[in-house]
Design a protein around this motif. Structure first.
Motif, mmCIF file in Angstrom:
data_model
loop_
_atom_site.group_PDB
_atom_site.id
_atom_site.type_symbol
_atom_site.label_atom_id
_atom_site.label_comp_id
_atom_site.label_asym_id
_atom_site.label_seq_id
_atom_site.Cartn_x
_atom_site.Cartn_y
_atom_site.Cartn_z
ATOM 1 N N GLY A 1 37.298 48.221 40.955
ATOM 2 C CA GLY A 1 38.170 48.823 41.961
ATOM 3 C C GLY A 1 38.673 50.201 41.602
ATOM 4 O O GLY A 1 38.716 51.102 42.452
ATOM 5 N N ARG A 2 39.071 50.408 40.332
ATOM 6 C CA ARG A 2 39.617 51.707 39.947
ATOM 7 C C ARG A 2 38.595 52.810 40.140
ATOM 8 O O ARG A 2 38.897 53.882 40.681
ATOM 9 C CB ARG A 2 40.082 51.670 38.490
ATOM 10 N N THR B 1 32.463 50.517 49.481
ATOM 11 C CA THR B 1 32.944 49.445 50.335
ATOM 12 C C THR B 1 31.817 48.840 51.161
ATOM 13 O O THR B 1 30.753 49.455 51.322
ATOM 14 C CB THR B 1 34.055 49.968 51.271
ATOM 15 N N GLN C 1 44.577 47.115 46.789
ATOM 16 C CA GLN C 1 45.419 46.348 45.877
ATOM 17 C C GLN C 1 46.302 47.286 45.047
ATOM 18 O O GLN C 1 46.122 48.499 45.064
ATOM 19 C CB GLN C 1 44.548 45.492 44.959
ATOM 20 N N ARG D 1 35.881 52.789 42.097
ATOM 21 C CA ARG D 1 35.580 52.988 43.516
ATOM 22 C C ARG D 1 36.706 53.743 44.228
ATOM 23 O O ARG D 1 36.459 54.538 45.158
ATOM 24 C CB ARG D 1 35.355 51.631 44.196
ATOM 25 N N THR D 2 37.924 53.514 43.773
ATOM 26 C CA THR D 2 39.061 54.201 44.392
ATOM 27 C C THR D 2 39.036 55.695 44.077
ATOM 28 O O THR D 2 39.390 56.524 44.925
ATOM 29 C CB THR D 2 40.384 53.580 43.918
ATOM 30 N N GLY E 1 38.980 45.401 48.419
ATOM 31 C CA GLY E 1 39.958 45.097 47.373
ATOM 32 C C GLY E 1 39.329 44.879 46.010
ATOM 33 O O GLY E 1 38.229 44.314 45.884
ATOM 34 N N SER E 2 40.039 45.292 44.982
ATOM 35 C CA SER E 2 39.514 45.193 43.617
ATOM 36 C C SER E 2 39.292 43.749 43.195
ATOM 37 O O SER E 2 38.459 43.467 42.333
ATOM 38 C CB SER E 2 40.468 45.887 42.641
ATOM 39 N N GLN F 1 44.633 49.739 42.867
ATOM 40 C CA GLN F 1 43.928 50.772 43.616
ATOM 41 C C GLN F 1 44.895 51.796 44.210
ATOM 42 O O GLN F 1 44.561 52.981 44.309
ATOM 43 C CB GLN F 1 43.082 50.133 44.715
ATOM 44 N N THR G 1 35.688 42.688 43.762
ATOM 45 C CA THR G 1 34.621 43.273 42.935
ATOM 46 C C THR G 1 34.832 43.006 41.451
ATOM 47 O O THR G 1 34.085 43.516 40.621
ATOM 48 C CB THR G 1 34.537 44.793 43.178
#
Length: 354
Positions: free
Chosen positions: A136-137, A342, A161, A139-140, A120-121, A164, A124
């Protein structure tokens, strides 16, 4: 040839043509009748896909209810309104030959199924427990590339989230559908399932409720119809209480009991059922679901005669399916591309539905 002979020859040709035409007409009538009524009399309309519920039953299941209700009661009440399986004519049957082949029996198909705890963002963000990871953005967006590389068409997500979900939707070009997303409130977002809308269409969306870190969380259940063949599957995506939270073992045990009962309820519909997600259990999860729900794991292992042989290696993430399917090409990915996204492995497998 005289006029009488020519007249007889013409009549004979017309008779033969009429006979052939009649046979063709009968064949077409039979084919059309079967296509319109595969599960009933020809005059009955083809079954319609079940309506997607706007307010699933399990949302009313409180933590107090979970404490007093049996796992079977929780699962069956949640899934009671799922409607009938609708094995409709596949949209791909565009020719008489394809339609006739479909009438001969169910068409087999393959697809790639993945489970992905995306981290989840909130974890991080600056000051978060995993702030060494990229935001998060970003990594997504990397996760979207991985999903495409695996060739997945159904993905169970955990910890995702709102931001994401939006980033993943954008990165995949808006060609995937999500459930529940925000449809069940904030508690439902982190367990969202997604599927390629070019491959699948949903015929039921719902959820079951399990205890989670002192509260409750909906776990999504989706019935998907394979567009090419018209056949259906169930997918249940779960995330159970973390192991590092003190006193959460009873929560995980209750959650697994509810999930096993949900699988057993869904199996009554006679179509494949898949259970994927972050179980926060290693050997215990495998032995429990193979024994209590008669499932098989994508990475192998066995459980018979009271002897549970757990596949190695394994993680807290699992892909299970009912025994009416075959798994192949299992991948437990912990490579560099995964490690920058992750703190979990990503599991992917090819599913063959005979």
């Amino acid at each position: 040839m005289n006029d009488d002979d020519e007249s007889r020859s013409t009549s004979e040709r017309l008779g033969v043509l009429a006979t052939v035409g009649g046979v063709v007409a009968i064949v077409l009538v039979v084919v059309v009748a079967n296509l319109l009524g595969r599960s009933g009399p020809a005059e009955e309309p083809a079954p319609q896909a079940a309506a997607l519920p706007s307010a699933p039953v399990p949302l009313s299941t409180s933590a107090a209810d979970l404490a007093t209700m049996s796992p079977e009661e929780i699962a069956t009440s949640a899934l009671r309104e799922r409607g009938e399986v609708a094995q409709a004519l596949p949209s791909g049957a565009k020719s008489l030959a394809n339609a006739a082949e479909a009438l001969a029996g169910d068409q087999p198909f393959d697809f790639v199924l993945t489970t992905f705890n995306i981290l989840g963002s909130q974890h991080t963000a600056p000051g978060g427990a995993a702030s060494e990871f990229a935001p998060g953005r970003i990594r997504t967006e990397w996760a979207a590339s991985l999903v495409n590389a695996y060739g997945s068409s159904v993905v169970g997500l955990q910890e995702i989230q709102r931001d994401q979900v939006e980033a993943l939707d954008r990165s995949l070009g808006g060609t995937w559908d999500f459930w529940p997303g925000e449809a069940l409130g904030g508690a439902g977002v982190p367990q969202s399932l997604m599927w390629s809308s070019a491959v699948w269409t949903p015929t039921f969306t719902g959820s079951i409720t399990v205890p989670f870190v002192g509260k409750t969380r909906p776990q999504p259940v989706v019935r998907l119809q394979h567009i090419e063949t018209g056949r259906e599957i169930y997918v249940l995506n779960i995330h159970n209480s973390p192991r590092d939270a003190q006193g959460r073992e009873p929560e995980r045990d209750k959650a697994m009991a509810i999930e096993a009962e949900a699988v057993n309820e869904l199996k009554k519909d006679g179509i494949p059922v898949f259970l994927v997600g972050d179980f926060n259990e290693h050997d215990e999860a495998f032995c429990y679901f193979t024994a209590r729900a008669g499932m098989i794991a994508a990475n192998g292992g066995s459980n018979s005669g009271g002897r549970c042989l757990v596949p190695r290696p394994n993680r807290v993430d699992w892909i299970f399916g009912t025994s009416d399917i075959d798994f192949s090409g299992f991948l437990l990915d912990e490579g560099p591309a995964v490690r920058r996204i992750t703190d979990h492995a990503v599991l992917s497998t090819t599913v063959s539905v005979p």
